[in-house]
Write an enzyme that holds these catalytic residues in place. Structure first.
Site, PDB file in Angstrom:
ATOM      1  N   LYS A  32     -15.238 -39.448  94.966  1.00 53.50           N
ATOM      2  CA  LYS A  32     -15.647 -40.822  94.672  1.00 53.50           C
ATOM      3  C   LYS A  32     -15.119 -41.766  95.743  1.00 53.50           C
ATOM      4  O   LYS A  32     -13.932 -41.750  96.075  1.00 53.50           O
ATOM      5  CB  LYS A  32     -15.118 -41.277  93.317  1.00 53.50           C
ATOM      6  CG  LYS A  32     -15.651 -42.647  92.894  1.00 53.50           C
ATOM      7  CD  LYS A  32     -14.794 -43.289  91.815  1.00 53.50           C
ATOM      8  CE  LYS A  32     -13.675 -44.090  92.454  1.00 53.50           C
ATOM      9  NZ  LYS A  32     -13.015 -45.024  91.530  1.00 53.50           N
ATOM     10  N   ASP A  59     -19.220 -45.531  94.336  1.00 54.38           N
ATOM     11  CA  ASP A  59     -18.979 -46.301  93.115  1.00 54.38           C
ATOM     12  C   ASP A  59     -18.721 -47.768  93.464  1.00 54.38           C
ATOM     13  O   ASP A  59     -17.597 -48.250  93.365  1.00 54.38           O
ATOM     14  CB  ASP A  59     -17.787 -45.696  92.354  1.00 54.38           C
ATOM     15  CG  ASP A  59     -17.594 -46.331  90.990  1.00 54.38           C
ATOM     16  OD1 ASP A  59     -18.581 -46.849  90.429  1.00 54.38           O
ATOM     17  OD2 ASP A  59     -16.455 -46.305  90.484  1.00 54.38           O
ATOM     18  N   LYS A  61     -20.665 -50.215  91.999  1.00 50.88           N
ATOM     19  CA  LYS A  61     -21.007 -50.954  90.779  1.00 50.88           C
ATOM     20  C   LYS A  61     -21.824 -52.211  91.074  1.00 50.88           C
ATOM     21  O   LYS A  61     -21.435 -53.327  90.744  1.00 50.88           O
ATOM     22  CB  LYS A  61     -19.740 -51.326  89.997  1.00 50.88           C
ATOM     23  CG  LYS A  61     -18.889 -50.139  89.566  1.00 50.88           C
ATOM     24  CD  LYS A  61     -17.688 -50.601  88.753  1.00 50.88           C
ATOM     25  CE  LYS A  61     -16.848 -49.448  88.263  1.00 50.88           C
ATOM     26  NZ  LYS A  61     -16.082 -48.799  89.336  1.00 50.88           N
ATOM     27  N   ASP A  64     -25.994 -57.825  90.277  1.00 49.32           N
ATOM     28  CA  ASP A  64     -26.460 -59.086  90.848  1.00 49.32           C
ATOM     29  C   ASP A  64     -27.883 -59.311  90.344  1.00 49.32           C
ATOM     30  O   ASP A  64     -28.352 -58.588  89.466  1.00 49.32           O
ATOM     31  CB  ASP A  64     -26.409 -59.008  92.385  1.00 49.32           C
ATOM     32  CG  ASP A  64     -26.103 -60.357  93.028  1.00 49.32           C
ATOM     33  OD1 ASP A  64     -26.831 -61.333  92.716  1.00 49.32           O
ATOM     34  OD2 ASP A  64     -25.158 -60.449  93.835  1.00 49.32           O
ATOM     35  N   THR A 123     -13.526 -48.273  81.316  1.00 48.09           N
ATOM     36  CA  THR A 123     -12.557 -47.550  80.484  1.00 48.09           C
ATOM     37  C   THR A 123     -11.217 -48.272  80.391  1.00 48.09           C
ATOM     38  O   THR A 123     -10.352 -47.867  79.619  1.00 48.09           O
ATOM     39  CB  THR A 123     -12.342 -46.120  81.013  1.00 48.09           C
ATOM     40  OG1 THR A 123     -12.036 -46.165  82.411  1.00 48.09           O
ATOM     41  CG2 THR A 123     -13.579 -45.279  80.788  1.00 48.09           C
ATOM     42  N   ARG A 213      -5.422 -40.658  90.242  1.00 50.56           N
ATOM     43  CA  ARG A 213      -3.967 -40.630  90.374  1.00 50.56           C
ATOM     44  C   ARG A 213      -3.314 -39.308  89.967  1.00 50.56           C
ATOM     45  O   ARG A 213      -2.377 -38.868  90.643  1.00 50.56           O
ATOM     46  CB  ARG A 213      -3.361 -41.796  89.570  1.00 50.56           C
ATOM     47  CG  ARG A 213      -3.431 -43.111  90.311  1.00 50.56           C
ATOM     48  CD  ARG A 213      -3.131 -44.306  89.426  1.00 50.56           C
ATOM     49  NE  ARG A 213      -4.292 -44.635  88.589  1.00 50.56           N
ATOM     50  CZ  ARG A 213      -4.369 -45.728  87.830  1.00 50.56           C
ATOM     51  NH1 ARG A 213      -3.349 -46.573  87.787  1.00 50.56           N
ATOM     52  NH2 ARG A 213      -5.442 -45.965  87.125  1.00 50.56           N
TER      53      ARG A 213
END
Length: 238
Positions: A32, A59, A61, A64, A123, A213
């Site tokens: 990603k 990613d 997102k 608009d 999330t 992470r």
């Protein structure tokens, strides 16, 4: 379909990100690229990953007005990325224009049409967070409503918490589900509110899980990734 692992390359530089990609070798196919790395690398990371024959989840997102998103998705599709995101809250028209643009951009560049998925509810947000921005329903109502809107608009699927996967049973297949907020058992949840383990996400039928992470900050990232892959396979067997 087996659940695929996407490793989130949330690094400050392309060099750091590519070092992890090279360490993981053939264990992980999907990566990603989010806002942080895309901007810090000036976009160079996309071509570097494709040169390494890796699958790229862009990613960014997009959210608009429909015409702006159409142009952005058309550009993104032309770069050869494999998966990209728009925000479902942009509405049906915006999502429909995104679906059209993915085909246009890929055909113009002579590359495969990317999978386009809509971000439903981040999330990091829970019911209180949604209420604070004027959405009275909890994720259990808001997410499937947005998912159905995305499907009707012609998108391939959604980004959602693994907890919402059982809510999509009445949505026609194929329907791709990308689940961030995945944490191995016992790991710190950080800024995520709605989390599952890799095994739980696989058991619920996620198409992809996104993990950052717990791999990136592990003492041994390769072993951490391999353990997550093993957890996925065990979850699929339950």
């Amino acid at each position: 379909m087996a659940t695929e692992l996407i490793v989130a390359l949330d690094f400050d530089t392309a060099e750091e990100a590519l070092a992890l990609v090279d360490d993981l070798k053939d264990d992980v196919r999907w990566y990603k690229v989010g806002l942080e790395l895309y901007l810090n690398s000036g976009g160079r990371i996309l071509s570097e990953l494709k040169m390494r024959r890796r699958k790229v989840f862009l990613d960014l997102k997009f959210h608009d007005i429909p015409n702006t998103v159409h142009q952005a998705v058309r550009w993104a599709a032309g770069t050869g990325v494999d998966l990209l995101t728009v925000h479902a809250l942009g509405g049906a028209d915006m999502m429909q224009r995104a679906a059209e643009a993915a085909k246009e951009g890929a055909e113009a560049a002579g590359v495969t049409v990317p999978t386009v998925v809509a971000v439903t509810v981040l999330t990091s947000m829970d019911q209180a967070g949604l209420a604070a921005i004027g959405i009275p329903d909890g994720p259990e109502k808001a997410v499937p409503r947005l998912a159905k809107l995305a499907k009707a608009a012609g998108l391939d699927g959604v980004v959602c918490s693994g907890r919402e996967l059982p809510l999509f049973k009445d949505i026609p297949q194929p329907f791709v589900t990308v689940c961030p907020g995945i944490r191995p058992k016992g790991a710190d949840t950080g800024d995520q509110s709605r989390v599952l383990t890799p095994a739980e996400a696989a058991q619920k039928g996620a198409s992809f899980i996104v993990v950052g992470r717990p791999i990136r900050q592990a003492a041994d990232p390769v072993q951490a990734a391999r353990q997550i892959l093993q957890d996925l396979r065990e979850g699929e067997q339950k």
